[in-house]
Write an enzyme that holds these catalytic residues in place. Structure first.
Site, mmCIF file in Angstrom:
data_model
loop_
_atom_site.group_PDB
_atom_site.id
_atom_site.type_symbol
_atom_site.label_atom_id
_atom_site.label_comp_id
_atom_site.label_asym_id
_atom_site.label_seq_id
_atom_site.Cartn_x
_atom_site.Cartn_y
_atom_site.Cartn_z
ATOM 1 N N ASP A 89 -4.019 -6.341 4.797
ATOM 2 C CA ASP A 89 -5.079 -7.154 5.418
ATOM 3 C C ASP A 89 -5.128 -8.577 4.860
ATOM 4 O O ASP A 89 -5.673 -9.473 5.492
ATOM 5 C CB ASP A 89 -6.435 -6.490 5.195
ATOM 6 C CG ASP A 89 -6.577 -5.235 6.048
ATOM 7 O OD1 ASP A 89 -5.977 -5.206 7.138
ATOM 8 O OD2 ASP A 89 -7.261 -4.292 5.622
ATOM 9 N N PHE A 130 -4.082 2.921 14.895
ATOM 10 C CA PHE A 130 -4.345 3.896 13.834
ATOM 11 C C PHE A 130 -5.489 3.387 12.965
ATOM 12 O O PHE A 130 -5.717 2.177 12.884
ATOM 13 C CB PHE A 130 -3.092 4.089 12.964
ATOM 14 C CG PHE A 130 -2.167 5.143 13.519
ATOM 15 C CD1 PHE A 130 -1.482 4.927 14.706
ATOM 16 C CD2 PHE A 130 -2.000 6.357 12.862
ATOM 17 C CE1 PHE A 130 -0.654 5.899 15.233
ATOM 18 C CE2 PHE A 130 -1.167 7.333 13.381
ATOM 19 C CZ PHE A 130 -0.490 7.103 14.565
ATOM 20 N N LYS A 180 -12.879 0.600 15.794
ATOM 21 C CA LYS A 180 -11.587 -0.088 15.872
ATOM 22 C C LYS A 180 -10.990 0.018 17.283
ATOM 23 O O LYS A 180 -10.353 -0.911 17.762
ATOM 24 C CB LYS A 180 -10.625 0.477 14.822
ATOM 25 C CG LYS A 180 -11.016 0.057 13.406
ATOM 26 C CD LYS A 180 -10.146 0.651 12.335
ATOM 27 C CE LYS A 180 -10.748 0.339 10.963
ATOM 28 N NZ LYS A 180 -10.020 0.960 9.856
ATOM 29 N N LYS A 211 8.432 -17.842 -10.217
ATOM 30 C CA LYS A 211 7.679 -16.724 -10.784
ATOM 31 C C LYS A 211 6.483 -17.245 -11.587
ATOM 32 O O LYS A 211 6.613 -18.206 -12.339
ATOM 33 C CB LYS A 211 8.636 -15.939 -11.694
ATOM 34 C CG LYS A 211 8.086 -14.629 -12.167
ATOM 35 C CD LYS A 211 9.082 -13.943 -13.094
ATOM 36 C CE LYS A 211 8.353 -12.919 -13.926
ATOM 37 N NZ LYS A 211 9.100 -12.515 -15.102
ATOM 38 N N ASN A 261 0.842 -1.200 0.000
ATOM 39 C CA ASN A 261 0.000 0.000 0.000
ATOM 40 C C ASN A 261 0.878 1.251 0.000
ATOM 41 O O ASN A 261 2.098 1.150 0.004
ATOM 42 C CB ASN A 261 -0.962 -0.017 1.197
ATOM 43 C CG ASN A 261 -0.200 -0.083 2.503
ATOM 44 O OD1 ASN A 261 0.552 0.807 2.837
ATOM 45 N ND2 ASN A 261 -0.381 -1.185 3.239
ATOM 46 N N LYS A 309 -10.366 -3.548 18.919
ATOM 47 C CA LYS A 309 -8.952 -3.956 18.999
ATOM 48 C C LYS A 309 -8.342 -3.676 20.377
ATOM 49 O O LYS A 309 -7.146 -3.846 20.569
ATOM 50 C CB LYS A 309 -8.143 -3.275 17.897
ATOM 51 C CG LYS A 309 -8.690 -3.583 16.484
ATOM 52 C CD LYS A 309 -7.709 -3.257 15.409
ATOM 53 C CE LYS A 309 -8.328 -3.436 14.022
ATOM 54 N NZ LYS A 309 -7.333 -3.661 12.995
HETATM 55 N N1 CTP Z 1 -3.509 -3.607 11.922
HETATM 56 C C1 CTP Z 1 -2.767 -4.675 12.396
HETATM 57 N N2 CTP Z 1 -2.772 -5.851 11.722
HETATM 58 C C2 CTP Z 1 -3.494 -6.001 10.587
HETATM 59 C C3 CTP Z 1 -4.260 -4.916 10.106
HETATM 60 C C4 CTP Z 1 -4.243 -3.736 10.804
HETATM 61 O O1 CTP Z 1 -2.108 -4.554 13.426
HETATM 62 N N3 CTP Z 1 -3.459 -7.153 9.948
HETATM 63 C C5 CTP Z 1 -3.506 -2.359 12.710
HETATM 64 C C6 CTP Z 1 -2.852 -1.181 12.047
HETATM 65 O O2 CTP Z 1 -1.472 -1.103 12.399
HETATM 66 C C7 CTP Z 1 -3.622 -0.009 12.601
HETATM 67 C C8 CTP Z 1 -4.993 -0.584 12.864
HETATM 68 O O3 CTP Z 1 -4.843 -1.991 12.886
HETATM 69 O O4 CTP Z 1 -3.085 0.438 13.818
HETATM 70 C C9 CTP Z 1 -6.073 -0.231 11.894
HETATM 71 O O5 CTP Z 1 -5.669 -0.499 10.584
HETATM 72 P P1 CTP Z 1 -6.702 -0.288 9.378
HETATM 73 O O6 CTP Z 1 -6.076 -0.794 8.127
HETATM 74 O O7 CTP Z 1 -7.223 1.111 9.406
HETATM 75 O O8 CTP Z 1 -7.888 -1.224 9.872
HETATM 76 P P2 CTP Z 1 -8.353 -2.655 9.511
HETATM 77 O O9 CTP Z 1 -8.556 -3.406 10.789
HETATM 78 O O10 CTP Z 1 -7.445 -3.265 8.517
HETATM 79 O O11 CTP Z 1 -9.796 -2.372 8.939
HETATM 80 P P3 CTP Z 1 -10.273 -1.883 7.476
HETATM 81 O O12 CTP Z 1 -9.149 -2.160 6.529
HETATM 82 O O13 CTP Z 1 -11.479 -2.723 7.251
HETATM 83 O O14 CTP Z 1 -10.638 -0.433 7.612
#
Ligand code: CTP
Length: 404
Positions: free
Chosen positions: A279, A323, A337, A289, A210, A341
Site C-alpha cells: 500500500d 481480493f 472494497k 545504500k 509482505n 473498487k
Molecule cells: N490492490 C491493488 N493496488 C493496491 C492495493 C491493493 O490493486 N495498491 C488490490 C489487491 O490486489 C486486492 C485488493 O486491492 O485485490 C484489496 O487489497 P487489500 O490489501 O486487502 O486492500 P487495501 O485496499 O490495500 O485495503 P487495506 O489494506 O486498508 O485493508
C-alpha cells in the site's frame, strides 16, 4: 475418445492390462505402446487381444511389423490423432526421459510430439522414488501440467515398504476420465491474473514487502488455463515456477504491476487481482545504500497507486475479481472494497489463521458478489478453490446479463 496407453518396464506392467480394460469399458479407443523393458514383464499379445489393435513395440519397421515410411512417422500420426496419453507404470527412467526431452524409443518420441493432457502413474522402488533426481523430474512434469496419480505406500515387489507402488487401475482410469471430461467453460476467454507480493525498495538493497507466496494467484492462473482460457499472469517476486501454458510477466513494484496490468486491460475479458500489492512505497528511492547511524530512523512513505480501483473505473464490460486480506470484519470489509473498487466479485480471506491464507497450500474464503450474495467456501486446496471462484464468477455473469 482416443487414448494412448504407454507401458513402462516395471513389475506393475501386469496391472496395465486391467487399466486397458477399465479404459475400454466406457467406450474409449485404446492404443497400447510398450517399451522394450515392458515386454520383458508382459507379452504384447495380451494387450493386442484386449484392445483389438496392434501393439506398438518399437520405432522401426522391423519392430513394428510395417515396412513403409508410414510406420517411420507413426509416432507423429498417433500423437496428433489421440486425445490423452496415460503412462502406467511410469518408471523412474521414463519420468527422467520425459522431464529432459530424450526421444530414444517410440513412447518417449511420441511424448514429445504429443500436445494433449498427460496422466502418469509412477511405480518404482521407494529409494528410487525418493531420490533427488526423481523428485526433481516429478516437479518438472507437474509444472508442465501433467496429472500424477500415486504412487501409493505399501509393500513393494522388492520387499521394501514405502511409497512406490503403482495406484490401482480403477484409480488411474478414474483420473483419466476426470481429465477427459474436464470443463472447458473458459474457452475463448482472455484471463489476466495478478499474484504474489510486490517489493517496494527503500534503497538498492532493502525493501518493504509482505508474506504473500503467490500460491492463490498461480492456482487461479492454472485453473483458468485448464478450463480453456488464454491466460496472462502478472507476478510479483515469488518462488513458484510458471504454470504450464500461461504467459508470465514478472514485476517487482506496485508501479511496475500497474503498468503490466494496464498494458493487458484491453486484451482481457476477465481480470483477477489476487496480488497482495504493497500500500505504501518510497516515492524517490535513494541511489546508494542507507548508512546506519545511532539516531532513530523514520521514513516517509507515499501511497502506491490502487491498481484494482483504477481497473474498476476503466473495466467496461469486463468481469473484475478483487481480493481482500483481512484479520477482522471479513464480510463487511469485503463488501466495502467490492463497492469502492468497482468489482463484480470480491474474495475475502482471513490471513490470521494457522494453515490457511498466506504461504499455505489451503485457503478458506468468503465470496461477496455485486448482487449482494455472500458465499462462504470451506477450507480446501487453493487449486480447488480457484475452480469454485470461476464457477461462481460464471454464474454471476449470467445473473448480470439477465438483469440487463
Ligand atoms: N490492490 C491493488 N493496488 C493496491 C492495493 C491493493 O490493486 N495498491 C488490490 C489487491 O490486489 C486486492 C485488493 O486491492 O485485490 C484489496 O487489497 P487489500 O490489501 O486487502 O486492500 P487495501 O485496499 O490495500 O485495503 P487495506 O489494506 O486498508 O485493508
Amino acid at each position: 475418445m482416443k487414448i494412448v496407453l504407454g507401458i513402462g518396464g516395471g513389475i506393475a506392467a501386469y496391472k496395465a492390462a486391467e487399466l486397458a480394460r477399465a479404459l475400454l469399458e466406457p467406450g474409449h479407443e485404446v492404443q497400447v505402446i510398450m517399451t522394450q523393458a515392458a515386454q520383458e514383464f508382459v507379452r504384447p499379445l495380451t494387450f493386442a487381444a484386449l484392445t483389438g489393435r496392434k501393439v506398438i513395440t518399437g520405432m522401426f519397421p522391423a519392430q513394428t511389423g510395417g515396412d513403409t515410411l508410414a510406420s517411420a512417422v507413426e509416432h507423429i500420426a498417433v500423437a496428433t490423432s489421440s486425445d490423452l496419453l496415460v503412462v502406467a507404470p511410469a518408471t523412474a527412467d521414463l519420468m527422467a526421459k520425459f522431464a529432459h526431452g530424450l526421444a530414444d524409443d517410440f513412447l518417449s518420441t511420441l511424448y514429445l510430439a504429443f500436445t494433449g493432457p498427460v496422466v502418469l502413474a509412477p511405480a518404482m522402488n521407494t529409494n528410487m522414488w525418493r531420490h533427488a533426481a526423481t523428485q526433481r523430474n516429478l516437479e518438472t512434469l507437474q509444472q508442465r501440467g501433467h496429472h500424477i496419480v500415486g504412487p501409493e505406500e505399501g509393500e513393494l515387489a522388492c520387499g521394501m515398504v514405502g511409497p512406490g507402488r503403482m495406484s490401482e487401475p480403477e484409480k488411474i482410469a478414474a483420473a483419466v476420465c476426470a481429465v477427459l471430461s474436464a470443463r472447458r467453460d473458459l474457452e475463448g476467454e482472455t484471463v489476466l491474473v495478478t499474484a504474489g507480493p510486490t517489493q517496494e525498495p527503500l534503497d538498492p538493497v532493502r525493501f518493504i514487502s509482505n508474506r504473500s507466496s503467490g500460491k492463490m494467484g498461480y492456482a487461479l492462473a492454472e485453473a483458468a488455463r485448464a478450463r480453456g482460457a488464454e491466460v496472462v499472469l502478472v507476478s510479483g517476486p515469488v518462488a513458484l515456477g510458471p504454470p504450464a501454458g500461461v504467459k508470465v510477466v514478472r514485476v517487482r513494484t506496485a508501479v511496475e504491476m500497474r503498468e503490466a496490468v494496464l498494458a493487458h486491460l484491453e486484451w482481457a475479458s476477465i481480470i483477477v487481482k489476487a496480488a497482495a500489492v504493497a500500500d505504501y512505497h518510497l516515492a524517490r528511492v535513494p541511489e546508494h545504500k542507507m548508512k546506519k547511524t545511532a539516531a532513530r530512523l523514520s521514513v516517509e512513505l507515499d501511497p502506491t497507486p490502487d491498481i484494482l480501483a483504477e481497473v474498476g473505473r476503466r473495466k467496461g464490460g469486463r468481469l473484475l475479481v478483487g481480493f481482500a486480506a483481512e484479520t477482522q470484519d471479513l464480510v463487511a470489509e469485503a463488501r466495502r472494497k467490492l463497492v469502492s473498487k468497482g468489482c463484480d466479485l470480491l474474495v475475502g480471506n482471513r490471513v490470521d489463521r494457522e494453515g490457511v491464507g498466506f504461504e499455505s497450500d489451503d485457503n478458506e474464503v468468503t465470496l461477496v458478489s455485486c448482487t449482494g450474495e455472500v458465499t462462504p467456501l470451506p477450507r480446501a486446496p487453493k487449486r480447488e478453490l480457484a475452480d469454485r471462484i470461476y464457477d461462481e464468477l460464471l454464474k454471476l455473469r449470467l445473473t448480470i446479463h439477465a438483469a440487463r
